[in-house]
Scaffold this motif. Sequence first.
Motif, mmCIF file in Angstrom:
data_model
loop_
_atom_site.group_PDB
_atom_site.id
_atom_site.type_symbol
_atom_site.label_atom_id
_atom_site.label_comp_id
_atom_site.label_asym_id
_atom_site.label_seq_id
_atom_site.Cartn_x
_atom_site.Cartn_y
_atom_site.Cartn_z
ATOM 1 N N SER A 62 2.984 11.688 2.080
ATOM 2 C CA SER A 62 3.950 11.194 3.071
ATOM 3 C C SER A 62 3.256 10.805 4.364
ATOM 4 N N LEU A 63 2.319 11.636 4.789
ATOM 5 C CA LEU A 63 1.562 11.318 6.000
ATOM 6 C C LEU A 63 0.708 10.067 5.806
ATOM 7 N N ALA A 64 0.084 9.938 4.633
ATOM 8 C CA ALA A 64 -0.735 8.752 4.350
ATOM 9 C C ALA A 64 0.128 7.489 4.357
ATOM 10 N N LYS A 70 0.829 -1.208 0.000
ATOM 11 C CA LYS A 70 0.000 0.000 0.000
ATOM 12 C C LYS A 70 0.862 1.255 0.000
ATOM 13 N N THR A 71 1.950 1.247 0.748
ATOM 14 C CA THR A 71 2.831 2.415 0.825
ATOM 15 C C THR A 71 3.488 2.695 -0.522
ATOM 16 N N VAL A 72 3.912 1.650 -1.206
ATOM 17 C CA VAL A 72 4.490 1.833 -2.542
ATOM 18 C C VAL A 72 3.436 2.393 -3.491
ATOM 19 N N VAL A 84 0.917 9.449 -5.648
ATOM 20 C CA VAL A 84 1.198 10.830 -5.240
ATOM 21 C C VAL A 84 2.214 11.474 -6.178
ATOM 22 N N ARG A 85 3.216 10.707 -6.576
ATOM 23 C CA ARG A 85 4.219 11.271 -7.488
ATOM 24 C C ARG A 85 3.592 11.671 -8.821
ATOM 25 N N ILE A 86 2.747 10.812 -9.362
ATOM 26 C CA ILE A 86 2.088 11.115 -10.638
ATOM 27 C C ILE A 86 1.171 12.326 -10.494
#
Length: 130
Positions: free
Chosen positions: A108-110, A76-78, A84-86
């Motif tokens: 980052s918080l998520a 999930k983190t990946v 987010v990057r996109i």
Amino acid sequence: MNGTAVLALGAIAVTGTFCALVLRKQTPELALLLALVAGCLLLWQCREWLASVLQLLDRLAELAGLSEEIVTPLIKTVGISILVRIAAQICRDGGMGSIAAALELAGSLAALVTVMPLLWAVLELVGSLL
């Protein structure tokens, strides 16, 4: 994965970029929308590859004896970081750097919240060893 699929991805990316650049001079909003659609189409084309990667990760976790509680937060983190990057880059392309920065902070918080159960498990393990 084959060469034809990669070629198709390249064609979608180059065509979308060229069309967005042409539209940017007249209607920047439409150019941004076109870039978003092209990006979604690229990701949609990769969905089968993503399923293969997830199957591989599940198999590796099984072979390593890792529980689902450990592997799921990592996957999930990946996923959060990729999305987010996109999204942040799309915001930057639209000239909204401050929104992109806020999105990156929220991402980052998520990611931190998503991986917290794993961090707690590590802390409990270390505590039991001491």
